[in-house]
Design a protein around this motif. Structure first.
Motif, PDB file in Angstrom:
ATOM      1  N   PRO A  29       0.509  -3.414  -3.074  1.00 49.10           N
ATOM      2  CA  PRO A  29       0.088  -4.824  -3.173  1.00 49.10           C
ATOM      3  C   PRO A  29       1.166  -5.845  -2.836  1.00 49.10           C
ATOM      4  O   PRO A  29       0.914  -6.789  -2.071  1.00 49.10           O
ATOM      5  CB  PRO A  29      -0.367  -4.948  -4.637  1.00 49.10           C
ATOM      6  N   ILE A  30       2.352  -5.715  -3.408  1.00 47.60           N
ATOM      7  CA  ILE A  30       3.384  -6.729  -3.171  1.00 47.60           C
ATOM      8  C   ILE A  30       3.931  -6.615  -1.754  1.00 47.60           C
ATOM      9  O   ILE A  30       4.247  -7.631  -1.124  1.00 47.60           O
ATOM     10  CB  ILE A  30       4.523  -6.602  -4.208  1.00 47.60           C
ATOM     11  N   THR A  31       4.021  -5.385  -1.236  1.00 50.34           N
ATOM     12  CA  THR A  31       4.436  -5.196   0.160  1.00 50.34           C
ATOM     13  C   THR A  31       3.440  -5.872   1.096  1.00 50.34           C
ATOM     14  O   THR A  31       3.828  -6.545   2.062  1.00 50.34           O
ATOM     15  CB  THR A  31       4.522  -3.703   0.484  1.00 50.34           C
ATOM     16  N   PHE A  32       2.159  -5.686   0.817  1.00 55.70           N
ATOM     17  CA  PHE A  32       1.096  -6.331   1.594  1.00 55.70           C
ATOM     18  C   PHE A  32       1.293  -7.844   1.598  1.00 55.70           C
ATOM     19  O   PHE A  32       1.254  -8.506   2.648  1.00 55.70           O
ATOM     20  CB  PHE A  32      -0.246  -5.945   0.968  1.00 55.70           C
ATOM     21  N   LEU A  33       1.555  -8.401   0.421  1.00 54.26           N
ATOM     22  CA  LEU A  33       1.716  -9.847   0.318  1.00 54.26           C
ATOM     23  C   LEU A  33       2.978 -10.331   1.026  1.00 54.26           C
ATOM     24  O   LEU A  33       2.982 -11.422   1.600  1.00 54.26           O
ATOM     25  CB  LEU A  33       1.750 -10.255  -1.159  1.00 54.26           C
ATOM     26  N   GLY A  78      -0.050 -12.019  -6.471  1.00 59.37           N
ATOM     27  CA  GLY A  78       0.574 -10.774  -6.889  1.00 59.37           C
ATOM     28  C   GLY A  78      -0.186 -10.130  -8.041  1.00 59.37           C
ATOM     29  O   GLY A  78      -0.389  -8.912  -8.061  1.00 59.37           O
ATOM     30  N   GLY A  79      -0.630 -10.937  -8.999  1.00 59.18           N
ATOM     31  CA  GLY A  79      -1.398 -10.412 -10.117  1.00 59.18           C
ATOM     32  C   GLY A  79      -2.750  -9.866  -9.701  1.00 59.18           C
ATOM     33  O   GLY A  79      -3.149  -8.770 -10.116  1.00 59.18           O
ATOM     34  N   VAL A  80      -3.466 -10.610  -8.864  1.00 64.32           N
ATOM     35  CA  VAL A  80      -4.794 -10.175  -8.415  1.00 64.32           C
ATOM     36  C   VAL A  80      -4.692  -8.885  -7.607  1.00 64.32           C
ATOM     37  O   VAL A  80      -5.427  -7.914  -7.844  1.00 64.32           O
ATOM     38  CB  VAL A  80      -5.471 -11.282  -7.590  1.00 64.32           C
ATOM     39  N   PHE A  81      -3.781  -8.849  -6.639  1.00 64.91           N
ATOM     40  CA  PHE A  81      -3.654  -7.667  -5.785  1.00 64.91           C
ATOM     41  C   PHE A  81      -3.196  -6.454  -6.598  1.00 64.91           C
ATOM     42  O   PHE A  81      -3.673  -5.340  -6.378  1.00 64.91           O
ATOM     43  CB  PHE A  81      -2.675  -7.945  -4.642  1.00 64.91           C
ATOM     44  N   SER A  82      -2.272  -6.656  -7.535  1.00 67.51           N
ATOM     45  CA  SER A  82      -1.794  -5.545  -8.354  1.00 67.51           C
ATOM     46  C   SER A  82      -2.903  -5.012  -9.252  1.00 67.51           C
ATOM     47  O   SER A  82      -3.042  -3.791  -9.434  1.00 67.51           O
ATOM     48  CB  SER A  82      -0.599  -5.984  -9.209  1.00 67.51           C
ATOM     49  N   ALA A  83      -3.707  -5.913  -9.827  1.00 67.52           N
ATOM     50  CA  ALA A  83      -4.803  -5.483 -10.688  1.00 67.52           C
ATOM     51  C   ALA A  83      -5.814  -4.647  -9.914  1.00 67.52           C
ATOM     52  O   ALA A  83      -6.244  -3.576 -10.371  1.00 67.52           O
ATOM     53  CB  ALA A  83      -5.482  -6.705 -11.310  1.00 67.52           C
ATOM     54  N   ILE A  84      -6.196  -5.119  -8.728  1.00 67.19           N
ATOM     55  CA  ILE A  84      -7.166  -4.375  -7.914  1.00 67.19           C
ATOM     56  C   ILE A  84      -6.565  -3.053  -7.453  1.00 67.19           C
ATOM     57  O   ILE A  84      -7.235  -2.014  -7.438  1.00 67.19           O
ATOM     58  CB  ILE A  84      -7.611  -5.232  -6.717  1.00 67.19           C
ATOM     59  N   HIS A  85      -5.274  -3.065  -7.090  1.00 71.60           N
ATOM     60  CA  HIS A  85      -4.604  -1.850  -6.641  1.00 71.60           C
ATOM     61  C   HIS A  85      -4.545  -0.803  -7.757  1.00 71.60           C
ATOM     62  O   HIS A  85      -4.650   0.411  -7.492  1.00 71.60           O
ATOM     63  CB  HIS A  85      -3.187  -2.188  -6.168  1.00 71.60           C
ATOM     64  N   GLN A  86      -4.410  -1.241  -8.997  1.00 71.81           N
ATOM     65  CA  GLN A  86      -4.360  -0.319 -10.123  1.00 71.81           C
ATOM     66  C   GLN A  86      -5.734   0.195 -10.535  1.00 71.81           C
ATOM     67  O   GLN A  86      -5.841   1.060 -11.397  1.00 71.81           O
ATOM     68  CB  GLN A  86      -3.690  -0.995 -11.324  1.00 71.81           C
ATOM     69  N   GLY A  87      -6.790  -0.346  -9.924  1.00 70.02           N
ATOM     70  CA  GLY A  87      -8.126   0.151 -10.195  1.00 70.02           C
ATOM     71  C   GLY A  87      -9.027  -0.786 -10.953  1.00 70.02           C
ATOM     72  O   GLY A  87     -10.172  -0.438 -11.256  1.00 70.02           O
TER      73      GLY A  87
END
Length: 285
Positions: A29-33, A78-87
């Motif tokens: 997620p953070i790499t994507f961002l 970062g929070g949204v992408f990390s949450a979705i990435h974690q499932g």
């Protein structure tokens, strides 16, 4: 033309969850961002130079604009992408972030001196209830899942970021040039996010056609189009009016997912959409 800005913003902003769904399987997620931020800086930097856009005259304005960027982009995205990435399903993520208009209304009264009318409070509460109905089936599906609490942490950080960022920008820097302002907002995001990604992620990217499509969509449609509209709305409207629009994101995302991916829409979700629209109308009336 400006009267259509809120609707256009909601439509563009709602596609962010779809873009995340397309791109996150191919990058952390953070790499994507970080890649997204870098492209936005390069694109808007060229536009600013080509059009000779004005830069802020005072260092203090640079600081304020940079802080809004960290809150609205680095922390929220970062929070949204990390949450979705974690499932965490996008529906639950949007429900958590959906608390933002209520928190913004509290902050607007305490920090900005804006008067929030009883009608607006009623609209905000109705709007959140409608959002809950829209995403209720997805919430029930994972409510008892393992690790839900851990997945909620980045979503709560995203909620804090978008709420604080909206209030901070309305208070300290409501007006700035959208071209140079984008550069100033995203540079600190890239610096902070790159450091975080380097220490927590592998930073490996699968440059598939699907990832490239998602990346370009998020850069051009979200980071340039939707964010520019958000800045214009914050400049011209009250914090509560702007924040209430975020209630329309989950219903619009659900409609897009239904049209694009064939996801089901329950009768309860349709009722929730109607309640949400009515609540936002009350809050903005």
């Amino acid at each position: 033309m400006t009267r259509f800005y809120p609707l256009l913003f909601v439509l563009l902003w709602s596609t962010g969850f779809i873009g995340a769904k397309y791109g996150l399987p191919y990058a952390e997620p953070i790499t994507f961002l970080c890649v997204r931020y870098g492209l936005v800086i390069g694109l808007m930097g060229l536009v600013a130079l080509a059009t000779r856009a004005p830069w802020p005259a005072e260092p203090r304005q640079w600081l304020h604009i940079g802080i809004t960027g960290l809150l609205v982009h680095a922390l929220y995205l970062g929070g949204v992408f990390s949450a979705i990435h974690q499932g965490l399903p996008a529906g639950i993520t949007s429900l958590v972030v959906g608390l933002q208009p209520l928190l913004t209304a509290l902050g607007a009264g305490l920090l900005l001196g804006e008067r929030v009318l009883p009608r607006q409070w009623a609209g905000l509460v109705l709007g959140f209830g409608g959002v809950g109905l829209v995403v209720s089936s997805k919430v029930v599906a994972v409510a008892g899942g393992n690790g839900l609490q851990a997945m909620l942490v980045p979503a709560l950080l995203a909620l804090a970021g978008i709420t604080a960022g909206t209030l901070y920008q309305k208070r300290f820097c409501p007006r700035f040039d959208l071209r140079t302002g984008a550069v100033i907002q995203f540079v600190p995001c890239l610096l902070v996010s790159s450091a975080f990604a380097a220490s927590t992620e592998t930073m490996v990217i699968d440059w598939s056609s699907q990832f490239v499509f998602a990346l370009l969509w998020l850069v051009l449609v979200l980071s340039v189009g939707a964010i520019s509209l958000l800045n214009l709305l914050i400049r011209s409207g009250s914090a509560v009016n702007v924040a209430s629009l975020f209630y329309l994101t989950p219903p619009t995302t659900a409609l897009i997912a239904w049209a694009a991916f064939g996801e089901t829409l329950t009768g309860l979700a349709l009722v929730g959409m109607g309640i949400t629209v009515f609540g936002v109308w009350l809050a903005r009336k």
